[in-house]
Design a protein around this motif. Structure first.
Motif, PDB file in Angstrom:
ATOM      1  N   LYS A 147       0.852  -1.182   0.000  1.00 17.68           N
ATOM      2  CA  LYS A 147       0.000   0.000   0.000  1.00 17.68           C
ATOM      3  C   LYS A 147       0.891   1.237   0.000  1.00 17.68           C
ATOM      4  CE  LYS A 147      -4.043  -1.872   2.406  1.00 17.68           C
ATOM      5  NZ  LYS A 147      -4.947  -1.686   3.576  1.00 17.68           N
ATOM      6  N   PRO A 148       0.311   2.409  -0.306  1.00 15.51           N
ATOM      7  CA  PRO A 148       1.142   3.624  -0.365  1.00 15.51           C
ATOM      8  C   PRO A 148       1.869   3.950   0.936  1.00 15.51           C
ATOM      9  CG  PRO A 148      -0.960   4.006  -1.450  1.00 15.51           C
ATOM     10  CD  PRO A 148      -1.059   2.663  -0.782  1.00 15.51           C
ATOM     11  N   SER A 149       1.305   3.559   2.083  1.00 13.80           N
ATOM     12  CA  SER A 149       1.951   3.883   3.353  1.00 13.80           C
ATOM     13  C   SER A 149       2.047   2.679   4.283  1.00 13.80           C
ATOM     14  CB  SER A 149       1.181   5.003   4.065  1.00 13.80           C
ATOM     15  OG  SER A 149      -0.141   4.591   4.357  1.00 13.80           O
ATOM     16  N   ALA A 150       1.833   1.480   3.740  1.00  8.50           N
ATOM     17  CA  ALA A 150       1.814   0.302   4.603  1.00  8.50           C
ATOM     18  C   ALA A 150       2.136  -0.954   3.810  1.00  8.50           C
ATOM     19  CB  ALA A 150       0.446   0.158   5.273  1.00  8.50           C
ATOM     20  N   ALA A 151       2.437  -2.004   4.549  1.00 10.60           N
ATOM     21  CA  ALA A 151       2.547  -3.345   3.982  1.00 10.60           C
ATOM     22  C   ALA A 151       1.625  -4.244   4.798  1.00 10.60           C
ATOM     23  CB  ALA A 151       3.982  -3.852   4.035  1.00 10.60           C
TER      24      ALA A 151
END
Length: 278
Positions: A147-151
């Motif tokens: 994700k853009p700010s997460a895994a």
């Protein structure tokens, strides 16, 4: 379908959509709430009943360009993915990645607020993703979503031993990097930004009240997972916390499945159409 709503929940909905002029925000998780949980997130679809109920509520809310109700979708999914799956009625608010991404459904499509990471956050995200990639090596059925700010570690299709080992490795990576691991149903999401559905819902409540020129707004939030408990926790008097499916919860109300949610949405639409929402 609204005849499926009775008892304590029916009374709560009537109080939610009172005739005192207070704005109403109907906020919904997607997976497990409008769409049944499936092994492949790409195969997730709203049930026909949920799809029809969302569209009916959206048409009532926005058909005349007025009214005091608003609709929102709040999900752990990436914002673009959420918009594609939910096909939200024009005017709906969207919250993706547990609050890290926000947007608005317009006639021209999704209008979103750009998400930008600092160089340090970008580096941490890369290290995190590499650690989760290592955690699923040799563990069939476990996989990593970016994700853009997460895994996100997914273990729904993994065996018990592989699932437990991958989750332990993910938790260790989060601790090493000083990040919080959000544990949901067969998923562990680790973000480099601090977000929660509770914080997102509080912001949405403020936005709705401001947009409609009111001092406050009442909220219905429907969720099914442990990550939704943070949203339930910020609700108060006059709000409706709706748990979908089994499990311990802070919510005062419960329905069994997405078709139960559809019945609730149809009842809200009926109450709004009767004049309570005008």
């Amino acid at each position: 379908m609204s005849d499926r709503v009775d008892g304590h929940l029916a009374t709560a909905l009537e109080e939610l959509v009172d005739d005192d002029g207070t704005p109403v925000l109907v906020a919904l998780d997607f997976d497990g709430v409008l769409a049944p949980l499936v092994d492949d997130p790409k195969a997730s679809r709203m049930t026909p009943a949920a799809r029809a109920a969302v569209d009916r509520l959206g048409a009532h809310v926005w058909g005349g360009g007025a009214g005091r109700a608003r609709l929102a979708f709040v999900s752990g999914r990436d914002l673009d993915d959420l918009a594609g799956r939910a096909a939200p009625p024009v005017g709906s608010y969207l919250v993706g990645s547990h609050g890290a991404q926000t947007g608005h459904a317009t006639v021209a499509g999704l209008e979103s607020v750009p998400l930008e990471l600092t160089p340090e956050q970008t580096a941490v995200l890369a290290e995190l993703t590499a650690a989760l990639d290592s955690a699923v090596v040799g563990r069939e059925g476990a996989w990593v979503q970016r994700k853009p700010s997460a895994a996100v570690l997914h273990t729904r299709q993994a065996g018990p031993a592989d699932s437990a080992a991958a989750i332990e490795a993910a938790a260790a990576a989060a601790a090493r990097l000083g990040l919080d691991a959000m544990h949901g149903k067969d998923v562990v999401e680790i973000a480099v930004l601090h977000t929660s559905k509770g914080e997102a819902l509080e912001r949405l409540r403020t936005v709705v009240a401001h947009d409609l020129g009111a001092p406050a707004a009442r909220v219905l939030y429907a969720g099914d997972d442990t990550t939704d408990e943070k949203a339930f926790a910020v609700l108060g008097a006059g709000d409706v916390a709706l748990k979908v499916g089994p499990g311990e919860t802070l919510a005062a109300h419960r329905v069994p499945d997405p078709d139960g949610v559809a019945a609730v949405l149809d009842r809200i639409t009926e109450l709004l159409a009767s004049g309570a929402g005008s």
